[in-house]
Design a protein around this motif. Sequence first.
Motif, mmCIF file in Angstrom:
data_model
loop_
_atom_site.group_PDB
_atom_site.id
_atom_site.type_symbol
_atom_site.label_atom_id
_atom_site.label_comp_id
_atom_site.label_asym_id
_atom_site.label_seq_id
_atom_site.Cartn_x
_atom_site.Cartn_y
_atom_site.Cartn_z
ATOM 1 N N ASP A 1 0.267 -5.867 -10.784
ATOM 2 C CA ASP A 1 -0.648 -4.775 -11.133
ATOM 3 C C ASP A 1 -0.356 -3.573 -10.234
ATOM 4 O OD1 ASP A 1 -2.680 -3.396 -12.372
ATOM 5 O OD2 ASP A 1 -4.300 -4.383 -11.278
ATOM 6 N N VAL A 2 -0.202 -2.409 -10.836
ATOM 7 C CA VAL A 2 0.063 -1.160 -10.108
ATOM 8 C C VAL A 2 -1.184 -0.296 -10.168
ATOM 9 C CG1 VAL A 2 1.520 0.883 -9.939
ATOM 10 C CG2 VAL A 2 2.508 -1.290 -10.693
ATOM 11 N N LYS A 3 -1.652 0.141 -8.990
ATOM 12 C CA LYS A 3 -2.900 0.885 -8.895
ATOM 13 C C LYS A 3 -2.640 2.371 -8.643
ATOM 14 C CE LYS A 3 -5.605 -2.727 -9.236
ATOM 15 N NZ LYS A 3 -6.450 -2.943 -10.434
ATOM 16 N N ASN A 4 -3.281 3.194 -9.451
ATOM 17 C CA ASN A 4 -3.229 4.630 -9.228
ATOM 18 C C ASN A 4 -4.060 5.013 -8.007
ATOM 19 O OD1 ASN A 4 -2.641 7.381 -9.849
ATOM 20 N ND2 ASN A 4 -4.678 7.572 -10.754
ATOM 21 N N ASN A 5 -5.202 4.360 -7.850
ATOM 22 C CA ASN A 5 -6.080 4.603 -6.706
ATOM 23 C C ASN A 5 -6.237 3.292 -5.944
ATOM 24 O OD1 ASN A 5 -7.940 5.723 -4.927
ATOM 25 N ND2 ASN A 5 -9.673 5.360 -6.307
ATOM 26 N N TYR A 6 -5.334 3.055 -5.004
ATOM 27 C CA TYR A 6 -5.284 1.767 -4.301
ATOM 28 C C TYR A 6 -6.417 1.687 -3.281
ATOM 29 C CZ TYR A 6 -3.067 -2.338 -2.180
ATOM 30 O OH TYR A 6 -2.787 -3.603 -1.738
ATOM 31 N N LEU A 7 -7.240 0.659 -3.417
ATOM 32 C CA LEU A 7 -8.310 0.418 -2.465
ATOM 33 C C LEU A 7 -7.811 -0.570 -1.407
ATOM 34 C CD1 LEU A 7 -11.200 0.078 -5.079
ATOM 35 C CD2 LEU A 7 -10.525 2.120 -3.770
ATOM 36 N N ALA B 1 4.035 3.089 -3.475
ATOM 37 C CA ALA B 1 4.871 1.987 -2.993
ATOM 38 C C ALA B 1 5.885 1.566 -4.053
ATOM 39 C CB ALA B 1 3.994 0.802 -2.595
ATOM 40 N N VAL B 2 5.458 1.528 -5.301
ATOM 41 C CA VAL B 2 6.361 1.134 -6.385
ATOM 42 C C VAL B 2 7.499 2.136 -6.535
ATOM 43 C CG1 VAL B 2 6.537 0.817 -8.883
ATOM 44 C CG2 VAL B 2 4.650 -0.225 -7.625
ATOM 45 N N SER C 1 14.611 1.224 -3.230
ATOM 46 C CA SER C 1 15.109 0.378 -2.140
ATOM 47 C C SER C 1 15.373 -1.066 -2.527
ATOM 48 C CB SER C 1 14.114 0.406 -0.974
ATOM 49 O OG SER C 1 12.834 -0.013 -1.401
ATOM 50 N N ALA C 2 14.736 -1.567 -3.581
ATOM 51 C CA ALA C 2 14.909 -2.973 -3.970
ATOM 52 C C ALA C 2 15.781 -3.074 -5.219
ATOM 53 C CB ALA C 2 13.551 -3.622 -4.216
ATOM 54 N N ASP C 3 16.457 -4.201 -5.346
ATOM 55 C CA ASP C 3 17.271 -4.441 -6.537
ATOM 56 C C ASP C 3 16.411 -4.889 -7.720
ATOM 57 O OD1 ASP C 3 20.045 -4.125 -5.406
ATOM 58 O OD2 ASP C 3 19.298 -5.706 -4.083
ATOM 59 N N GLU C 4 15.257 -5.450 -7.406
ATOM 60 C CA GLU C 4 14.389 -5.981 -8.456
ATOM 61 C C GLU C 4 12.972 -6.015 -7.914
ATOM 62 O OE1 GLU C 4 14.010 -10.296 -10.725
ATOM 63 O OE2 GLU C 4 15.979 -9.615 -10.019
ATOM 64 N N ILE C 5 11.985 -5.708 -8.755
ATOM 65 C CA ILE C 5 10.600 -5.773 -8.296
ATOM 66 C C ILE C 5 9.755 -6.574 -9.277
ATOM 67 C CG2 ILE C 5 10.736 -3.613 -6.999
ATOM 68 C CD1 ILE C 5 9.207 -2.240 -9.217
ATOM 69 N N HIS C 6 8.815 -7.324 -8.724
ATOM 70 C CA HIS C 6 7.849 -8.089 -9.502
ATOM 71 C C HIS C 6 6.459 -7.746 -8.967
ATOM 72 C CE1 HIS C 6 10.681 -10.818 -11.652
ATOM 73 N NE2 HIS C 6 11.458 -10.469 -10.630
ATOM 74 N N ILE C 7 5.778 -6.848 -9.625
ATOM 75 C CA ILE C 7 4.436 -6.416 -9.245
ATOM 76 C C ILE C 7 3.516 -6.717 -10.425
ATOM 77 C CG2 ILE C 7 2.983 -4.531 -8.438
ATOM 78 C CD1 ILE C 7 5.257 -5.157 -6.516
ATOM 79 N N ILE D 1 0.829 -1.204 0.000
ATOM 80 C CA ILE D 1 0.000 0.000 0.000
ATOM 81 C C ILE D 1 0.861 1.251 0.000
ATOM 82 C CG2 ILE D 1 -1.798 1.273 1.235
ATOM 83 C CD1 ILE D 1 -2.654 -1.395 2.478
ATOM 84 N N ASP D 2 1.882 1.265 0.864
ATOM 85 C CA ASP D 2 2.774 2.419 0.954
ATOM 86 C C ASP D 2 4.179 1.925 1.272
ATOM 87 O OD1 ASP D 2 2.834 1.872 3.740
ATOM 88 O OD2 ASP D 2 1.097 3.141 4.055
ATOM 89 N N SER D 3 5.050 2.825 1.657
ATOM 90 C CA SER D 3 6.455 2.458 1.856
ATOM 91 C C SER D 3 6.773 1.984 3.266
ATOM 92 C CB SER D 3 7.350 3.662 1.525
ATOM 93 O OG SER D 3 7.128 4.708 2.453
ATOM 94 N N SER D 4 5.802 2.050 4.185
ATOM 95 C CA SER D 4 6.113 1.817 5.598
ATOM 96 C C SER D 4 6.648 0.412 5.866
ATOM 97 C CB SER D 4 4.878 2.088 6.461
ATOM 98 O OG SER D 4 3.794 1.277 6.051
ATOM 99 N N THR D 5 5.988 -0.622 5.335
ATOM 100 C CA THR D 5 6.471 -1.984 5.600
ATOM 101 C C THR D 5 7.804 -2.242 4.908
ATOM 102 O OG1 THR D 5 5.077 -2.761 3.778
ATOM 103 C CG2 THR D 5 4.209 -3.003 6.001
ATOM 104 N N ILE D 6 8.025 -1.586 3.791
ATOM 105 C CA ILE D 6 9.304 -1.714 3.097
ATOM 106 C C ILE D 6 10.426 -1.170 3.974
ATOM 107 C CG2 ILE D 6 10.607 -1.057 1.039
ATOM 108 C CD1 ILE D 6 7.732 -0.595 -0.257
ATOM 109 N N ASP D 7 10.189 -0.014 4.576
ATOM 110 C CA ASP D 7 11.191 0.591 5.450
ATOM 111 C C ASP D 7 11.466 -0.287 6.671
ATOM 112 O OD1 ASP D 7 11.401 2.781 3.770
ATOM 113 O OD2 ASP D 7 9.902 3.954 4.851
ATOM 114 N N VAL D 8 10.429 -0.953 7.181
ATOM 115 C CA VAL D 8 10.603 -1.853 8.328
ATOM 116 C C VAL D 8 11.517 -3.023 7.954
ATOM 117 C CG1 VAL D 8 9.413 -3.509 9.822
ATOM 118 C CG2 VAL D 8 8.444 -1.238 9.472
#
Length: 218
Positions: A183-189, A168-169, A175-181, A137-144
């Motif tokens: 679907d990227v949402k402009n308006n994340y529910l 988040a993306v 912060s990541a060397d590689e990402i696999h997402i 959803i956001d960057s908080s868990t990534i920072d943790v």
Amino acid sequence: MYFENRRVAGDILADQLFDEYRWEDCAIIALNSGGVLVAEPIAEKLHSVLTMLLSEEITIPSEDLVLGEISQNGNFVKNRNLSDGQFDEYSRELFNVFEQLKREKIQKINRLIGDGGTISLDLLRGRNIIVVSDGFIDSSTIDVVLDFIKPIEYRRIIAASPVASIKAVDRLHVSADEIHILDVKNNYLDTNHYYNDNNVPPLKDVINKISNIVLNWK
């Protein structure tokens, strides 16, 4: 994009990761119970260990303010949307409340994980670390996660999730060397919105999945 359930989404991610990482030394960190369901088929296909890192937001209700998150090792990571000056001001003014909330949240995490204990950093050391969520959803868990693995040397950080917000993306690209997402949402529910089946087992069953993951290697 919508998914039948978290495991189906995890199968898609596992296929994406297989060619590059099946014969590499990897460890997977899931960020919640839903993340474990996504991570399970990835761990099975890559023959990787699977762990879970629990964290809790520290929110000041009277201020409707998220100060940051505390993880199961007791480390606190501040909300990156707050400047150092803002955080220092709030933490001084609300010091007693802040400290009490931290104690309550770490006690809650300890109750949840029970005998499972904290993640052993030795399981992660020297490996490619795949960070899996059922929705960034956001960057908080990534920072943790970045704070948690800071004491060790590792090869690469790979972030994987069926769905993520643009915010988040953007953070993951840094912060990541590689990402696999997928679907990227402009308006994340709400994360559950993107799965037809939102049946997530109780935490004790999720922990059993983690404990038995080696038995399910394919």
